[in-house]
Design an enzyme around this catalytic site. Structure first.
Site, short mmCIF file in Angstrom:
data_model
loop_
_atom_site.label_atom_id
_atom_site.label_comp_id
_atom_site.label_asym_id
_atom_site.label_seq_id
_atom_site.Cartn_x
_atom_site.Cartn_y
_atom_site.Cartn_z
N THR A 26 0.82 -1.21 0.00
CA THR A 26 0.00 0.00 0.00
C THR A 26 0.85 1.26 0.00
O THR A 26 2.04 1.25 0.33
CB THR A 26 -0.94 0.02 1.22
OG1 THR A 26 -0.16 0.03 2.42
CG2 THR A 26 -1.86 -1.18 1.22
N ASP A 27 0.20 2.36 -0.37
CA ASP A 27 0.84 3.66 -0.30
C ASP A 27 0.40 4.35 0.99
O ASP A 27 -0.25 3.74 1.84
CB ASP A 27 0.52 4.51 -1.54
CG ASP A 27 -0.96 4.79 -1.72
OD1 ASP A 27 -1.74 4.65 -0.74
OD2 ASP A 27 -1.36 5.14 -2.84
N PHE A 28 0.73 5.61 1.14
CA PHE A 28 0.43 6.30 2.40
C PHE A 28 -1.06 6.47 2.65
O PHE A 28 -1.48 6.76 3.77
CB PHE A 28 1.14 7.66 2.45
CG PHE A 28 0.56 8.69 1.54
CD1 PHE A 28 -0.36 9.63 2.01
CD2 PHE A 28 0.92 8.75 0.20
CE1 PHE A 28 -0.91 10.57 1.17
CE2 PHE A 28 0.38 9.70 -0.64
CZ PHE A 28 -0.54 10.62 -0.15
N THR A 29 -1.91 6.25 1.65
CA THR A 29 -3.36 6.36 1.84
C THR A 29 -3.98 5.04 2.30
O THR A 29 -5.17 5.00 2.61
CB THR A 29 -4.05 6.79 0.53
OG1 THR A 29 -3.94 5.73 -0.43
CG2 THR A 29 -3.47 8.07 -0.02
#
Length: 150
Positions: A26-29
């Site tokens: 995942t990314d920061f979101t």
């Protein structure tokens, strides 16, 4: 029970590979980073071949080794996947045309398509020149082709 990772399963002409979304995907979101879908698709194509009897290491050990490269990859994102999601990578080898393998893939969550990919992979010599797949490769993949065949 086995400690070996699963290579998925065939459902008709489709290969289904379950994958789980981990924090690292995942990314920061908290959504799956867009490039990780490419990794999921790669796993689906590789495990399709593995389950059909085509091992990548075996291809390199032949008298005339061959490998695959992705020549074209078109991806359409529809909905995001999130951490802890249980996904299925659906892979269908459509056709073999000369050195090219035409492949359609989706990443799904509970039957809903999140992402689609149209892939053209090319068989190559180890020096990068295109080559036709071996008769054995065509024989192993041929029964799973849904399009124009080999």
């Amino acid at each position: 029970m086995t400690d070996q990772p699963t290579a998925g399963r065939f459902d008709g002409l489709d290969h289904l590979l379950p994958v789980r979304v981990y924090y690292e995907d995942t990314d920061f979101t908290g959504l799956v980073y867009h490039a990780n879908y490419v990794r999921y698709f790669e796993r689906g194509r590789s495990d399709f071949l593995r389950l059909a009897g085509v091992g990548h290491a075996e291809l390199l050990e032949q008298d005339e080794p061959l490998a695959f490269v992705v020549a074209e990859l078109n991806i359409r994102y529809a909905k995001p996947a999130r951490i802890d999601d249980a996904l299925v990578v659906r892979t269908r080898y459509e056709a073999i045309r000369g050195p090219r393998l035409i492949i359609r893939q989706t990443v799904e969550r509970e039957g809903e398509v999140l992402c689609r990919a149209d892939v053209t992979a090319v068989c190559i010599h180890l020096d990068g020149r295109p080559r036709r797949p071996t008769k054995r490769l065509v024989a192993l993949v041929g029964p799973w082709l849904s399009g124009e065949g080999a």
